[in-house]
Structures are given as C-alpha cells and as structure tokens.
Design a protein around this motif. Structure first.
Motif, PDB file in Angstrom:
ATOM      1  N   ASN A  15       0.761  -1.072   0.069  1.00 12.94           N
ATOM      2  CA  ASN A  15      -0.018   0.023  -0.052  1.00 12.94           C
ATOM      3  C   ASN A  15       1.029   1.212   0.006  1.00 12.94           C
ATOM      4  N   GLY A  16       0.537   2.083  -0.747  1.00 14.23           N
ATOM      5  CA  GLY A  16       1.178   3.297  -0.837  1.00 14.23           C
ATOM      6  C   GLY A  16       2.341   3.415  -1.462  1.00 14.23           C
ATOM      7  N   SER A  17       2.633   2.574  -2.188  1.00 10.83           N
ATOM      8  CA  SER A  17       3.914   2.396  -2.791  1.00 10.83           C
ATOM      9  C   SER A  17       4.092   3.155  -4.375  1.00 10.83           C
ATOM     10  N   GLY A  18       2.757   3.504  -4.531  1.00 14.09           N
ATOM     11  CA  GLY A  18       3.049   4.653  -5.864  1.00 14.09           C
ATOM     12  C   GLY A  18       2.005   3.865  -7.283  1.00 14.09           C
ATOM     13  N   LYS A  19       1.375   2.746  -6.959  1.00 14.09           N
ATOM     14  CA  LYS A  19       0.574   1.954  -7.978  1.00 14.09           C
ATOM     15  C   LYS A  19      -0.287   2.775  -8.919  1.00 14.09           C
ATOM     16  N   SER A  20      -1.357   3.361  -7.814  1.00  9.46           N
ATOM     17  CA  SER A  20      -2.252   4.135  -8.290  1.00  9.46           C
ATOM     18  C   SER A  20      -1.783   5.509  -9.159  1.00  9.46           C
ATOM     19  N   THR A  21      -0.796   5.990  -8.368  1.00  8.06           N
ATOM     20  CA  THR A  21      -0.293   7.086  -8.904  1.00  8.06           C
ATOM     21  C   THR A  21       0.357   7.078 -10.350  1.00  8.06           C
ATOM     22  N   LEU A  22       1.066   5.845 -10.562  1.00  7.85           N
ATOM     23  CA  LEU A  22       1.399   5.423 -11.942  1.00  7.85           C
ATOM     24  C   LEU A  22       0.150   5.324 -12.959  1.00  7.85           C
ATOM     25  N   THR A  61      -2.601  -5.197  -8.847  1.00  9.78           N
ATOM     26  CA  THR A  61      -3.597  -6.093  -7.769  1.00  9.78           C
ATOM     27  C   THR A  61      -2.580  -6.594  -6.786  1.00  9.78           C
ATOM     28  N   HIS A  62      -3.243  -6.934  -5.799  1.00 10.50           N
ATOM     29  CA  HIS A  62      -2.623  -7.448  -4.434  1.00 10.50           C
ATOM     30  C   HIS A  62      -2.800  -8.759  -4.455  1.00 10.50           C
ATOM     31  N   TYR A  63      -3.480  -9.358  -5.260  1.00 13.17           N
ATOM     32  CA  TYR A  63      -3.918 -10.881  -5.009  1.00 13.17           C
ATOM     33  C   TYR A  63      -3.457 -11.630  -6.215  1.00 13.17           C
TER      34      TYR A  63
HETATM   35  N1  LIG Z   1      -3.646  13.543  -4.027  1.00 14.48           N
HETATM   36  C1  LIG Z   1      -2.627  13.261  -3.166  1.00 14.48           C
HETATM   37  N2  LIG Z   1      -2.219  14.154  -2.182  1.00 14.48           N
HETATM   38  C2  LIG Z   1      -1.323  13.700  -1.390  1.00 14.48           C
HETATM   39  N3  LIG Z   1      -0.786  12.370  -1.255  1.00 14.48           N
HETATM   40  C3  LIG Z   1      -1.098  11.663  -2.288  1.00 14.48           C
HETATM   41  C4  LIG Z   1      -2.029  11.862  -3.459  1.00 14.48           C
HETATM   42  N4  LIG Z   1      -2.239  10.955  -4.051  1.00 14.48           N
HETATM   43  C5  LIG Z   1      -1.638  10.014  -3.660  1.00 14.48           C
HETATM   44  N5  LIG Z   1      -0.680  10.410  -2.603  1.00 14.48           N
HETATM   45  C6  LIG Z   1       0.241   9.651  -1.943  1.00 14.48           C
HETATM   46  O1  LIG Z   1       1.062   9.056  -2.666  1.00 14.48           O
HETATM   47  C7  LIG Z   1       1.492   7.734  -2.090  1.00 14.48           C
HETATM   48  C8  LIG Z   1       1.300   6.681  -3.077  1.00 14.48           C
HETATM   49  O2  LIG Z   1      -0.030   6.430  -3.240  1.00 14.48           O
HETATM   50  P1  LIG Z   1      -1.027   5.683  -4.504  1.00 14.48           P
HETATM   51  O3  LIG Z   1      -2.215   5.794  -4.228  1.00 14.48           O
HETATM   52  O4  LIG Z   1      -0.200   5.845  -5.658  1.00 14.48           O
HETATM   53  O5  LIG Z   1      -0.668   3.996  -3.844  1.00 14.48           O
HETATM   54  P2  LIG Z   1      -0.877   2.497  -4.202  1.00 14.48           P
HETATM   55  O6  LIG Z   1       0.413   1.876  -4.511  1.00 14.48           O
HETATM   56  O7  LIG Z   1      -1.900   2.804  -5.234  1.00 14.48           O
HETATM   57  O8  LIG Z   1      -1.517   2.035  -2.780  1.00 14.48           O
HETATM   58  P3  LIG Z   1      -2.731   1.165  -2.541  1.00 14.48           P
HETATM   59  O9  LIG Z   1      -2.247  -0.228  -2.686  1.00 14.48           O
HETATM   60  O10 LIG Z   1      -3.264   1.350  -1.197  1.00 14.48           O
HETATM   61  O11 LIG Z   1      -3.926   1.443  -3.591  1.00 14.48           O
HETATM   62  C9  LIG Z   1       0.540   7.524  -0.843  1.00 14.48           C
HETATM   63  O12 LIG Z   1       1.579   7.760   0.081  1.00 14.48           O
HETATM   64  C10 LIG Z   1      -0.365   8.537  -0.851  1.00 14.48           C
HETATM   65  O13 LIG Z   1      -0.663   9.024   0.212  1.00 14.48           O
END
Ligand SMILES: Nc1ncnc2c1ncn2[C@@H]1O[C@H](COP(=O)(O)OP(=O)(O)OP(=O)(O)O)[C@@H](O)[C@H]1O
Ligand SMILES: [Mg+2]
Lengths: 254, 428
Positions: A36-43, A202-204
């Motif tokens: 969680n929080g590693s940046g997957k959704s960000t990418l 995915t996580h699974y």
């Molecule tokens: N709009 C935002 N403002 C501030 N921080 C953000 C924002 N979007 C994402 N982050 C931070 O960026 C980091 C990566 O978030 P991201 O959503 O990419 O993680 P993830 O790998 O998709 O996690 P998960 O498995 O929980 O979905 C997290 O620490 C999150 O808090």
C-alpha cells in the motif's frame, strides 16, 4: 506499445514515483504488485493524465508518440483506458448518457459515424449482460450508489465498449466476490488480443489465476524493484514482500 | 443630501380604452400609489444586489405596440394563448372548449365580472415586497382571467407565450389571473420570449387563487433576450388542502427579477417550488421567494439551483414566514449554487421568521465549484473537456429539470440549457 523511462512524479511537492522503467509490448499482460502506498495508483493516474500529479522527469511513449504531451482525452482517444481503483460517482449524468457520449467521442475521433440512441442502447444492453450488470444500471447516475463490485463491473463495461489499446486496471479485482471476480476476469480476458496490452495492478494472486500475466513487477517506494514471470506472484503470495528487503508500508513509501 | 431617485412620471400616465370601467379605475388607483415611488437602490433591502442592473429610461415608459408578428411562438402540444407585448393575439391562440373552464380577456369581461376581478387583482401579492407589481397594475392593457369552476379539470396544459417585441424602446405589462375553484386542476405553462433589439421592459404579474382542494401546476420559462429587462411577480394564495407546484427555469439577462409569493391560508395546504437559474457573460438573475405559512399543518418544499459563469451574478433570497397560528408547519428550503468562474457572483440568503413553536423548518445553502475528479473521470473516457463540463453542469440541475411534468417543456428547457452551457464553455 508503451515505454516508460525513468519516470518521476510528485504530488504536492512530495515525490511518489522515483524512476519507473517499464516496457509493454502489444499482446502482453503485465501485473504490478506492491505494498500500500507504493505508488501503483499514482503510476496509473499519471499514465491516464491526471493533472493532480506532476511529472518532474522521464519519458513515456505510446507507439512511439510522446504520451505526456497529450491531454487526458487525447490519450483516451489514442487508446489508453484506466479502470479506476475508486470509480467516481456522478449523480445527474445517467450512465447510459455517459457511455454513449464516450463511445461517440471515440468514434468521432476515428472518423466514424456516431451511434444513435437506439443503436447504442442495444449495444450497451449486450455488454452489460456480459459483465452481469442488470440493464437498469444504465439508467442510474454514473456509479451513483453502485456497490463496490458493481462499480468495478461498470469499469469493465466501459473498457469493453471503448476497446482500448492499453487497458490499465487499478485493483479492479478488489472488493469482488468469487462470482464477480470470474465475471470481471472473463471481461478482461475478452479484451486480450494481439494488438492490445493490459497492465493490471493487484494485491492478489487469485486474479492471476484467471488472467494469466506474462510479467509480474513489484513496485515499492516508487520504483520497480523486481520483475519476473507469473511465478513471482506465487512467491510473493507465499513470502510477502519482506524477502525483497521491504519491511512495511512506511518504508515502502520512503 | 441628494434626493433619492423616484420612478419617472413618464411611467404613470398611460392611455388605455379597451378595458371595462372597474379595471380602468383600478389602474388609476395603482398609478396614484406610484407617484414618487422611490426607485430601488443598493440600500433597498429587497433590491440590494440587483438595483445596479435596473435601468429604466423615460423612453422605455412607452407602451409597446399591440400589433406584431407571432413568428417566434414555439410549437406547443396543448392549448395555447399568445400575448405580444402584453396584449393577446386571438388568431394565434387556441382556447380549450370545456365545461367549467372559462378563459376570458379582460377586455371581454362584463362590468360585474370586471368589478369582481378588480378586487382580486393584486390580492395574492404583498405590495411592500413587490413594488413593481403595482406598476403592472397601473399599466396592463389586456390580460387573461382563467376561471375554473369547482371540480373542473383542464385535460391538457395551457401554454401562454409572452413575447415582448419592439424596434424602439418601450414596455409591456402582461397580466394573468387564475381563479381555481374547489378541487379544480390545471397546468399553466408560461414562456417568456422576445424579439427585436431595442431596450425593452417586461413587467409581468401572474396570480393564482386556489380554493380548497385545487391542484395547480405552474411552469415558467424565462428566455428573453439581452435587450429585455424583466421584472415579474407571481402570487399564490392557497386554501385548505390545495396543492401548488411551480417549476421556474430562468436564463440570465441584463436584469431579471422574479418574485414568487405563496400564502398558505388553509390547513393542509402544500406547495412545492423548484427553480433553476443560469447566468453567463455579464448577465443577472434575481429570484426572491416568500412562503407565508398562515394556517397550521401546511407543507412547503423549495429547491432552487443557480449556476453562474463568467462575470455574471445570480441572487436567491428565500423567505419563510411562519405565523403564530401555523403550528405543525413543515418547511424545507434548499438552495445549491455552482460558481463556474471566480469572477462570477452568487448571493444567497435565507430569511426565516418563525412565530410558532411546534414547526419543522429546515434550510440549507451551498456554493461550490465543478468537481475536478469527476471532470477527470469523464475526459479519461475520451469525452472532450467542453462536453464534459457541459455534462457536469447539466448534472447539477438535471434532477430539477427532470421534474418538469410536461414533456415538451422539459425538452425545450433541456435543449436551451445545453445550448447555453455549450456557449459558456466555448473557450474551455
Ligand atoms: N492527491 C494526493 N495528495 C497527497 N498524497 C497523495 C495523493 N495521491 C497519492 N498520494 C500519496 O502517494 C503515495 C502513493 O499512493 P498510491 O495511491 O499511488 O499508492 P498505491 O500503491 O496505489 O496504494 P494502494 O495499494 O493502497 O492502492 C501515498 O503515500 C499516498 O498517500
Ligand atoms: Mg492504489
């Protein structure tokens, strides 16, 4: 098809992606796993063009074209599709109207004639059956009051209607019961083809039994720290992320 | 100290000979109350935000010509009455021919009928809050009395097209009175349109007097052009167990003012007031509503939405007055606003006066902007930014537009709103 080189991105001056490198060829299915929080959704969001994230350096090309120069809607028309981890509810816009507007925007882009309401209704009903959503969901507001699983199926419904070149699925499997997982996986498998690529977060491992990936990557702390074949997913399932030198979420995002 | 400006006397001495004597007398009486009427300024409480948009030149005092083309009339399914510059055009109108329903021009009333009407005209409005309704009272040259006998049910909506037209400055004073007998029912659609490009004033009054059990729906589309200032008032009085439903859709203009006043005088009365206002460019629109809960056990439900773009200005003032005897009143007022640009202005003000102790009165107002994440979701599906903005903006008011109970009007409203927003987001 998609080439990501040394991609860095920040949100609110906090660097999240710290040098992503990834090559995806047509016909391939890639899975991205990671804490969680590693940046997957960000990418995923950066690829789709969400301006809340700032790309600070690096390069992304789609079939040789600079993706980062394109507006979100242009990326979509060039074939990028993102199934959102948290699909957005838009009361007041009917799902049907939304879907038809999107399909017609794509058709217009390709120089094809727009579909009229009746034609589209027929198509939308067929595809909603395919993802096991009752056609009554077409009349409701976009994702409005949909359950978690219904939202995910609605994302796949959109992918099937829009026929993207690169489908990015951000945790489309989470929150699904076993039957829904099957429906969604069947939908994704129906998208698989020689000239299409799929990137799924995915996580699974269970999803990967249904949709067998060609490659599995581990994203941690904003970098891809390990890549392998599908056996990597099994290994992760068994051992967790610890053996890769990541202790917890905290560390992962640092 | 500078003398506060008053209404120009040019507005007060109209000639008119087509009305029965009692109505001419009424006009004279109204004119006499307007002598030295102070013009609203920003210090006038109920014109605070809008006075600066009001620009009445003397040349606009002239009554607009009675003749004119009816070219602009929209196709309507149902009965239709066309007014041009406040005067009915018989050859363009189609009246219902039904037992229990009488629709008459003021000019065709007998002395007795006119005398009765002269007591009713204006009785639904609070003169202190609607100064300009008196101007209409002093100036109307024609009008329509719609009388529904007890139990009469009009089988289709009645459309009244009010067209204001002129190639020289002037004003028009349309007037409608609906006398709804016990348990009668009708739907009245009023469409305000205009043509020409001279500076015009439309000063309108529509009144509804609902006897017990009457059920009336009023739909009002305000679509006049940029050359027309509009000051309108709608007054409603409701007796026991009657129901009044109103749907107003208003497009901005140089000055747009609508006062809607509902007085719940009989127990068990119910009103539902919906309103949508959209403004862009430098347009203005001001809705002042006032619901008086006079009797006990009445319900009122009010939902207004404003959308302001560019440098435009929308105003909503919602007054609810619960009188001492109005126990068990249930009043719910909700006003949501969408500000599309930082240069636009929206003023919203609830005004609650509650003198009974056992009542429910809820009110809420919000001002927000378009949601960025929703916008991203739409464009990520290939939908163009402009279209996505239009969709989201429509979404803000769709819920209200969809409640308009006459399909043709609903579609006209939807189409016009869409066109309006496409213009709003042209440069997106
Ligand atoms: N709009 C935002 N403002 C501030 N921080 C953000 C924002 N979007 C994402 N982050 C931070 O960026 C980091 C990566 O978030 P991201 O959503 O990419 O993680 P993830 O790998 O998709 O996690 P998960 O498995 O929980 O979905 C997290 O620490 C999150 O808090
Ligand atoms: Mg995520």
């Amino acid at each position: 098809m998609l080439s990501i080189k040394n991609l860095h991105a920040s949100v609110e001056d906090k660097e999240i992606l710290k040098g992503i490198n990834l090559e995806i060829k047509a016909g391939e299915v890639h899975a991205i796993m990671g804490p969680n929080g590693s940046g997957k959704s960000t990418l995923s969001q950066v690829l789709a063009g969400n301006e809340a994230f700032e790309v600070t350096s690096g390069e992304v090309t789609l079939n040789g074209e600079n993706l980062l120069d394109l507006e979100t809607e242009e990326r979509a028309r060039e074939g990028i599709f993102l199934a959102f981890q948290y699909p957005v509810e838009i009361p007041g816009v009917s799902n049907l109207q939304f879907l038809r507007t999107a399909v017609n925007a794509m058709r217009q882009h390709r120089g094809e004639e727009e579909m009229n309401a009746a034609e589209f209704m027929k198509l939308a009903r067929e595809v909603s059956k395919q993802v096991d959503l009752d056609p009554s969901f077409l009349k409701r507001g976009v994702n409005e009051g949909f359950s978690g699983g219904e939202k995910k199926r609605n994302e796949i419904l959109q992918a099937l209607l829009l026929q993207p070149k690169l489908a990015i699925l951000d945790e489309t499997d989470s929150g699904l019961d076993i039957d829904a997982l099957k429906v969604v996986s069947d939908g994704v498998n129906a998208l698989r083809s020689e000239d299409r690529a799929i990137l799924m977060v995915t996580h699974y491992q269970r999803l990967l039994n249904h949709i067998v990936p060609d490659y599995v990557h581990v994203l941690a702390g904003g970098r891809i720290i390990k890549s392998g074949g599908r056996e990597l997913a099994l290994e992760l399932e068994e051992k967790g992320y610890g053996w890769l030198g990541i202790k917890d979420e905290e560390e992962a995002s640092n | 100290m500078k003398q506060a400006p008053t209404l120009s006397s040019a507005f007060l001495h109209p000639a008119c000979d087509q009305l029965p004597e009692p109505l001419l007398a009424l006009r004279k009486q109204r004119a006499s109350t307007l002598v030295d009427m102070p013009m609203p300024t920003r210090k006038t409480e109920n014109w605070k935000y809008s006075a600066k948009y009001l620009k009445l030149d003397d040349e606009m005092a002239i009554s607009l010509p009675n003749e004119g083309k009816t070219g602009n009339s929209l196709a309507v399914p149902g009965y239709k009455v066309v007014f041009i510059n406040g005067v009915m055009v018989p050859e363009a109108s189609e009246f219902p021919d039904m037992d229990g329903i009488a629709i008459k021009r003021f000019g065709d009333l007998s002395i007795d009928e006119a005398s009765a009407l002269s007591l009713q005209l204006g009785s639904t409005l609070d003169p202190k809050r609607t100064q300009f309704a008196h101007l209409n009272g002093a100036r109307f040259e024609d009008g329509l009395l719609i009388s529904l006998k007890p139990g009469a049910v009009l089988d289709q909506p009645l459309f009244i097209i009010h067209e204001t037209w002129g190639d020289a400055p002037g004003s028009a004073y349309p007037r409608i009175f609906v006398d709804a007998g016990a348990n009668s029912q009708m739907t009245l659609v009023e469409e305000y349109i205009s043509s020409g490009d001279a500076s015009l004033l439309a000063n309108t009054v529509t009144e509804f007097d609902l006897a017990h059990g009457a059920n009336i729906t009023s739909i009002r589309l305000n679509m006049e052009g940029e050359n027309v200032q509009h000051i309108g008032a709608t007054g409603v009085v409701q007796q026991r167990s009657s129901r009044f439903e109103s749907h107003c859709v208003g497009f901005g203009g140089p000055l747009r003012r609508h006062d809607l006043q509902v007085r719940l005088e009989g127990e068990g009365g119910e009103c539902k007031l919906n309103g949508v206002v959209v403004t862009q460019g430098k347009q203005h629109y001001d809705n002042h509503t006032c619901i008086d809960h006079v009797a006990a056990h009445c319900n009122s439900e009010e939902t207004y939405r404003n959308i302001a773009a560019d440098k435009s200005h929308a105003v909503f003032n919602g007054r609810i007055h619960i009188h001492p005897d109005a126990q068990k009143s249930n009043a719910d007022m909700n006003n949501k606003n969408l500000l599309l640009n930082s240069g636009a202005e929206i003023d919203t003000k609830p005004e609650l006066e509650i003198y009974a102790d056992d009542v429910k009165c809820a009110h809420g107002a919000t001002i927000g902007q378009l949601d960025e994440i929703s916008l991203f979701y739409l464009v990520s599906r290939g939908i163009g930014r402009r279209q996505a903005n239009v969709l989201l903006t429509m979404a803000f008011i769709n819920e209200l537009v969809e409640q308009i109970p006459v399909e043709a009007v609903r579609e006209t409203a939807q189409m016009r709103l869409n066109e309006f927003f496409e213009q709003t987001f042209q440069e997106a």
